[in-house]
Design an enzyme around this catalytic site. Structure first.
Site, mmCIF file in Angstrom:
data_model
loop_
_atom_site.group_PDB
_atom_site.id
_atom_site.type_symbol
_atom_site.label_atom_id
_atom_site.label_comp_id
_atom_site.label_asym_id
_atom_site.label_seq_id
_atom_site.Cartn_x
_atom_site.Cartn_y
_atom_site.Cartn_z
ATOM 1 N N TYR A 83 5.485 3.926 -0.268
ATOM 2 C CA TYR A 83 5.043 2.982 -1.290
ATOM 3 C C TYR A 83 3.613 2.566 -1.008
ATOM 4 C CZ TYR A 83 5.495 -1.105 1.794
ATOM 5 O OH TYR A 83 5.337 -2.015 2.806
ATOM 6 N N CYS A 84 2.973 2.051 -2.041
ATOM 7 C CA CYS A 84 1.625 1.487 -1.924
ATOM 8 C C CYS A 84 1.594 0.256 -2.818
ATOM 9 C CB CYS A 84 0.556 2.526 -2.290
ATOM 10 S SG CYS A 84 0.673 3.172 -3.965
ATOM 11 N N ARG A 85 0.476 -0.046 -3.387
ATOM 12 C CA ARG A 85 0.393 -1.208 -4.276
ATOM 13 C C ARG A 85 1.008 -0.899 -5.636
ATOM 14 N NH1 ARG A 85 -2.619 -3.365 -8.218
ATOM 15 N NH2 ARG A 85 -4.019 -1.601 -8.296
ATOM 16 N N GLY A 87 1.539 2.836 -6.780
ATOM 17 C CA GLY A 87 2.137 4.161 -6.902
ATOM 18 C C GLY A 87 1.215 5.346 -6.730
ATOM 19 N N MET A 112 4.742 -2.122 -4.185
ATOM 20 C CA MET A 112 4.629 -3.485 -3.657
ATOM 21 C C MET A 112 4.497 -4.516 -4.774
ATOM 22 S SD MET A 112 4.919 -4.744 -0.709
ATOM 23 C CE MET A 112 4.913 -6.400 -0.082
#
Length: 124
Positions: A83-85, A87, A112
């Site tokens: 995951y990131c902020r 996608g 996130m």
């Protein structure tokens, strides 16, 4: 002539085609997962990670994964949840990891932003 619009269209198409190879995992499924049976990888920067991350996640920034996709070789036996902020970086990380032989990749649905919006626990 190859212009910026063509570049972005091709980039989006290739990202869409790629991302269909990586299954999503919901927030609830991740919360219920045995933390010993899955590796949760936050591909954001260390600064973003320090501001708050999914509990039990490790921070391996996208740049590290691109420079050395074997960095997560010890995790080839377990599913990896990326995951990131929002996608984009998680998709790029998944692409690099797949090229390095990782087969069991998942993407945290909503990343996130959705995790925070849902009011789920955050570690710091």
């Amino acid at each position: 002539m190859f212009n910026h619009v063509t570049f972005w269209i091709l980039s989006l198409l290739s990202f869409s085609a790629f991302s269909s190879n990586v299954g999503d995992i919901s927030q609830q499924e991740l919360l219920e997962a045995n933390t010993n049976s899955v590796v949760i990888v936050d591909v954001r920067t260390p600064e973003e990670f320090q501001q708050g991350h999914v509990p039990n996640a490790i921070n391996v920034p996208l740049s590290n994964i691109i420079d050395n996709p074997a960095i997560l070789r010890i995790s080839k036996e377990k599913p990896i949840v990326l995951y990131c902020r929002s996608g984009y970086r998680a998709g790029k990380a998944a692409e690099a990891l797949q090229k390095n032989g990782h087969q069991n990749l998942r993407h945290l649905k909503g990343d996130m932003q959705a995790w925070l919006k849902a009011g789920l626990p955050v570690a710091k």
